[in-house]
Design a protein around this motif. Structure first.
Motif, short mmCIF file in Angstrom:
data_model
loop_
_atom_site.label_atom_id
_atom_site.label_comp_id
_atom_site.label_asym_id
_atom_site.label_seq_id
_atom_site.Cartn_x
_atom_site.Cartn_y
_atom_site.Cartn_z
N TYR A 166 0.81 -1.22 0.00
CA TYR A 166 0.00 0.00 0.00
C TYR A 166 0.84 1.26 0.00
N TYR A 170 -0.24 4.04 -2.77
CA TYR A 170 -0.64 5.42 -2.47
C TYR A 170 0.40 6.44 -2.93
N ARG A 174 -0.49 9.63 -5.12
CA ARG A 174 -0.15 10.97 -4.62
C ARG A 174 0.72 11.74 -5.61
N ASP A 190 -6.95 5.24 5.61
CA ASP A 190 -5.64 5.40 4.97
C ASP A 190 -5.56 6.67 4.12
N TYR A 194 -2.00 8.52 4.17
CA TYR A 194 -1.13 8.64 3.00
C TYR A 194 -1.28 9.99 2.30
#
Length: 261
Positions: A166, A170, A174, A190, A194
């Motif tokens: 993960y 992420y 991002r 999350d 994140y």
């Protein structure tokens, strides 16, 4: 009550088979169970989560020795298929998995997409037609029908970016290497962790909730034993223990919705 009647009753009881013992799984060997890191299902740093709680209660009720490990989800499915792993948790089925895995369902939930706002799309069809947009996913994950169709189509077009964990999933979102990822209710926490909550919006589907459950390797767990492990899961649902576990992480209404399928 006469002494003769008491002796007869006692004799009948002694002749009855040990039902409680027969109902339990075979504990003559040790078993293996693998968890995977996935939002509220399991957090490796805190060693806690729904799957860990379910595993602990499953082991307690079975009375068997079960060794727990942490593995990537893709590795878990391969080990279950080859018979080098007995169990995992929160798994969903499909035609391929039914060949090597059996299941004991204990909750159901819906999948959604979180999409970057700057992608400027409002539905799945728009996302699929935009050839410049890429979708991130965890390797070996499968989803509900509509999202599986999207995943397979984008994979065929080279627009699916797979990750083993993960952190990478992420990070790609991002930094704009992907424009969307697939999430479940376990993943909502999350979004802040994140640092993507302000970058995205949630895109729902019309799919029905997807059942998740205990995964049992057909190579190592015989059909009769599958039923005995399945009965432990069912007993946890019947007596409210499963709901109590989910209530630790969700509101009562949310937890009950996951239990009602």
């Amino acid at each position: 009550m006469s002494p003769n009647f008491l002796r007869l009753a006692l004799g009948l009881l002694l002749c009855l088979p040990p039902l409680a013992q027969a109902a339990g799984p075979d504990c003559s060997r040790s078993y293996t169970l693998a968890l995977h890191e996935h939002g509220l299902l399991y957090n490796a740093s805190s060693r806690s989560g729904i799957d860990k709680d379910v595993a602990d209660e499953l082991i307690r009720r079975s009375g068997c020795h079960v060794e727990i490990s942490l593995l990537p989800r893709s590795r878990i499915w391969k080990l279950l298929e080859t018979g080098n792993l007995d169990f995992s948790l929160s798994g969903i089925t499909n035609e391929e998995r039914e060949r090597f895995a059996a299941f004991a369902w204990y909750f159901a939930d819906k999948y959604s997409l979180i999409v970057r706002k700057d992608a400027a799309v409002q539905n799945l069809a728009d996302f699929q037609t935009r050839s410049d947009l890429k979708l991130g996913g965890i390797l070996s994950f499968r989803y509900s029908d509509t999202i599986n169709q999207l995943v397979d189509a984008l994979d065929h077009q080279g627009r699916l970016i797979g990750s083993y964990d993960y952190d990478t999933l992420y990070q790609n979102l991002r930094q704009g290497r992907t424009q969307a990822i697939i999430i479940e209710p376990f993943d909502y926490s999350d979004l802040d962790k994140y640092q993507v909550s302000k970058l995205v919006h949630i895109m729902e589907t019309n799919d029905q909730p997807t059942p998740h459950g205990l995964i049992m390797s057909r190579k190592t767990i015989a059909p009769e034993q599958q039923e005995r492990w399945r009965e432990i899961i069912n007993s946890m649902r019947r007596d409210g223990s499963m709901l109590k576990i989910f209530r630790k992480y969700f509101s009562r209404e949310e937890a009950q919705q996951m239990m009602n399928f």
